[in-house]
Design an enzyme around this catalytic site. Structure first.
Site, PDB file in Angstrom:
ATOM      1  N   HIS A   1       5.068  21.563  37.893  1.00 24.12           N
ATOM      2  CA  HIS A   1       5.004  20.958  36.560  1.00 24.12           C
ATOM      3  C   HIS A   1       3.677  20.223  36.459  1.00 24.12           C
ATOM      4  CE1 HIS A   1       6.795  18.562  33.108  1.00 24.12           C
ATOM      5  NE2 HIS A   1       5.696  17.907  33.410  1.00 24.12           N
TER       6      HIS A   1
ATOM      7  N   LYS B   1      11.745  13.727  37.041  1.00 25.45           N
ATOM      8  CA  LYS B   1      10.580  13.497  37.897  1.00 25.45           C
ATOM      9  C   LYS B   1      10.833  12.321  38.835  1.00 25.45           C
ATOM     10  CE  LYS B   1       7.827  15.073  34.024  1.00 25.45           C
ATOM     11  NZ  LYS B   1       7.101  14.617  32.805  1.00 25.45           N
TER      12      LYS B   1
ATOM     13  N   GLU C   1       6.360  22.008  26.583  1.00 23.77           N
ATOM     14  CA  GLU C   1       6.630  21.228  25.380  1.00 23.77           C
ATOM     15  C   GLU C   1       5.604  20.117  25.277  1.00 23.77           C
ATOM     16  OE1 GLU C   1      10.471  19.394  25.669  1.00 23.77           O
ATOM     17  OE2 GLU C   1       9.942  18.171  27.391  1.00 23.77           O
TER      18      GLU C   1
ATOM     19  N   ARG D   1       5.149  10.713  22.852  1.00 25.44           N
ATOM     20  CA  ARG D   1       5.395   9.311  23.228  1.00 25.44           C
ATOM     21  C   ARG D   1       4.629   9.003  24.509  1.00 25.44           C
ATOM     22  NH1 ARG D   1       8.229  10.450  27.774  1.00 25.44           N
ATOM     23  NH2 ARG D   1       9.589  12.253  27.681  1.00 25.44           N
TER      24      ARG D   1
END
Lengths: 448, 79
Positions: free
Chosen positions: A207, A235, A287, A291
């Site tokens: 990732h 995570k 994605e 934020r």
């Protein structure tokens, strides 16, 4: 902006309050009845108790938060991460109440919150995307043909899903029809929306993600991060920069993320997330999170910037405070998320009172608690984040090893032993880990 | 009479999800091992089984209400 309401709790609420104060902005905390004694209440100018412990009646209660903003004269709202941070309806209500929303436009939140529309927007901006069904499968589409075009293994994903939920792996065409029908039923039950899309599955994926800052017209990137060390899609350890990316891939994800941010007139801090295929060296869009991320401190360590300060300035109408050429990315940083879970008992939650909490002075510790604080059972288990920064990855790992060795949290069980094991694991040192490594190879990170 | 006691702190839910039917209603009969609710602790969910078969009494903890270890959730009257 003179008085900021922080619509969150725990470490991120404390972290936002500290920056706001440094900028001379007054702060209002909203807390549930369970958080009356929380650390955040000691570092803000005003505290509003907004409801009972369950988040649905407090941290997710839009009415209660807006009432508190009104009662305490707040003129801005920072949503932190989680809770209402990616709720476009809440953002709109904040704006309609005449307050400053510290985040992107509600329409941008909505666009990126609809995973199928987000992928289309990403592709149009030149962001590399996974071979997929190009939006939600229609009722009239030939689903098996669409699956064959994507290729196996593939994932069926709920359009309204997220955070690792609403995803089903299909390894072969024979399994597809039944899996599709189950995935639709689950999506309908979980999200009230049975629309699904298809996506190629990358084995042993890592990732990686790109930090973006935009001011509504221009956008820059603040480099990339790797968050491949996860447990149950959450995570646990992050680092910057992402190690071992081919130069062309790194350049492509950074630049195309900026292009995506510009294309949607992005305002504030955002993160474009990618699946990295270590076999092919390619990265594919997952994605965009509209934020602040939990792991933003590793980017702060490399750039020397305060991302919350940048968010507040942008929300207040200022243009970006620096150009892309002025962004410096120095050294290597690692963050470990310390959770109140017992790694020796299947990571079972471990609420309770923290009796001792100490760490080395030269280490950044973003904590929502202090010695004497109670970790309640009502919210996520994040207690604190340890962040180290050094000249290179090797030195950063050594610094983290030393920081973890000298960190003490007593009274509750924490994931400190997991992190001590992970930073020592050969797979991590050699960047051979991947998003399901912790579950798939428990023998590779023995708890000592 | 057998009390079902919460083994955990957290939030008690009588339904598997918002808008869904409760696992069980007061006055219903349960089998031993049947789920009567779930407790959420730090976003992890644990099912709470009935320890014995019998008729479900009044729930003493509200749906979406906070529970502590040792709290009586509901009482089962054995048949």
């Amino acid at each position: 902006m003179q008085r900021l309401l922080i619509a969150n709790r725990g470490e991120i609420a404390v972290r936002i309050a500290r920056t706001a104060r440094a900028l001379g902005i007054e702060t209002v905390a909203v807390v549930s009845e369970a958080d009356r004694e929380a650390l955040i209440t000691e570092v803000v100018d005003a505290v509003a108790v907004i409801g009972p412990a369950p988040a649905a009646q407090s941290y997710l209660s839009q009415d209660a938060i807006l009432d508190a903003a009104r009662a305490h004269g707040a003129d801005a709202v920072h949503p932190g991460y989680g809770f209402l941070s990616e709720n476009a309806g809440f953002a709109r209500r904040v704006i309609d109440a005449g307050l400053v929303w510290v985040g992107p436009e509600p329409a941008t939140i909505e666009l990126m919150g609809d995973k199928a529309r987000a992928i289309v927007a990403a592709r149009e901006a030149g962001v590399p995307t996974l071979p997929g069904s190009d939006g939600a499968l229609g009722d009239d589409d030939d689903a098996p043909a669409a699956a064959a075009a994507v290729g196996f293994p593939l994932l069926i994903k709920a359009r309204a899903g997220g955070g690792g939920r609403g995803i089903r792996l299909v390894r072969s065409p024979e399994e597809f029809d039944e899996a599709l029908s189950i995935a639709r039923s689950e999506a309908r039950a979980s999200f009230g929306d049975d629309a699904v899309y298809l996506e190629r599955f990358v084995n042993h994926a890592r990732h990686v993600e790109v930090q973006i800052l935009g001011d509504g017209s221009d956008a820059i990137h603040l480099g990339d991060r790797d968050c491949s060390m996860q447990r149950r899609s959450q995570k646990v350890l992050e680092e910057a920069p992402a190690p071992g990316l081919p130069d062309a891939t790194r350049e492509r994800i950074r630049q195309s993320s900026v292009d995506l941010a510009r294309a949607c007139g992005y305002s504030g801090a955002g993160t474009v997330e990618f699946l990295f295929d270590p076999a092919s060296g390619e990265a594919f869009f997952i994605e965009m999170n509209t934020r602040l991320q939990v792991e933003h401190p590793v980017t702060e360590a490399l750039t020397g910037l305060d991302l919350v300060a940048e968010q507040l300035r942008i929300a207040d109408g200022d243009p970006l405070s620096l150009t892309q050429d002025e962004v410096e990315l120095d050294g290597h940083a690692i963050e470990c998320r310390i959770n109140a879970e017992d790694p020796s008992r299947g990571f079972f939650p471990s609420p309770g009172t923290i009796e001792r909490f100490s760490w080395p002075e030269d280490v950044r510790m973003d904590a929502g608690f202090r010695a004497g604080s109670v970790v309640t059972p009502f919210y996520d288990s994040l207690v604190a984040k340890v962040i180290v920064h050094a000249d290179d990855r090797h030195a950063a790992i050594a610094a983290m090893e030393s920081a973890l060795a000298d960190t003490v949290i007593d009274g509750i069980r924490t994931t400190l032993p997991l992190h001590r094991a992970l930073v020592n694991a050969p797979a991590f040192r050699e960047v051979a880990h991947y998003t399901t490594f912790i579950e798939a190879e428990p023998e590779a990170w023995n708890l000592s | 009479m057998t009390d079902i006691i919460s083994p955990l702190p957290g939030v008690f839910y009588r339904r598997p999800g918002p808008g869904k039917d409760p696992y069980i209603e007061s006055g219903d009969t349960v089998e031993a091992g049947q789920t009567i609710g779930v407790i959420e602790i730090m976003k992890q969910f644990s099912e709470i089984p009935a320890p014995v078969a019998g008729v479900v009494g009044e729930f003493l903890v509200a749906d979406n209400g906070a529970v502590n270890p040792g709290d009586v959730i509901v009482t089962i009257s054995e048949a």
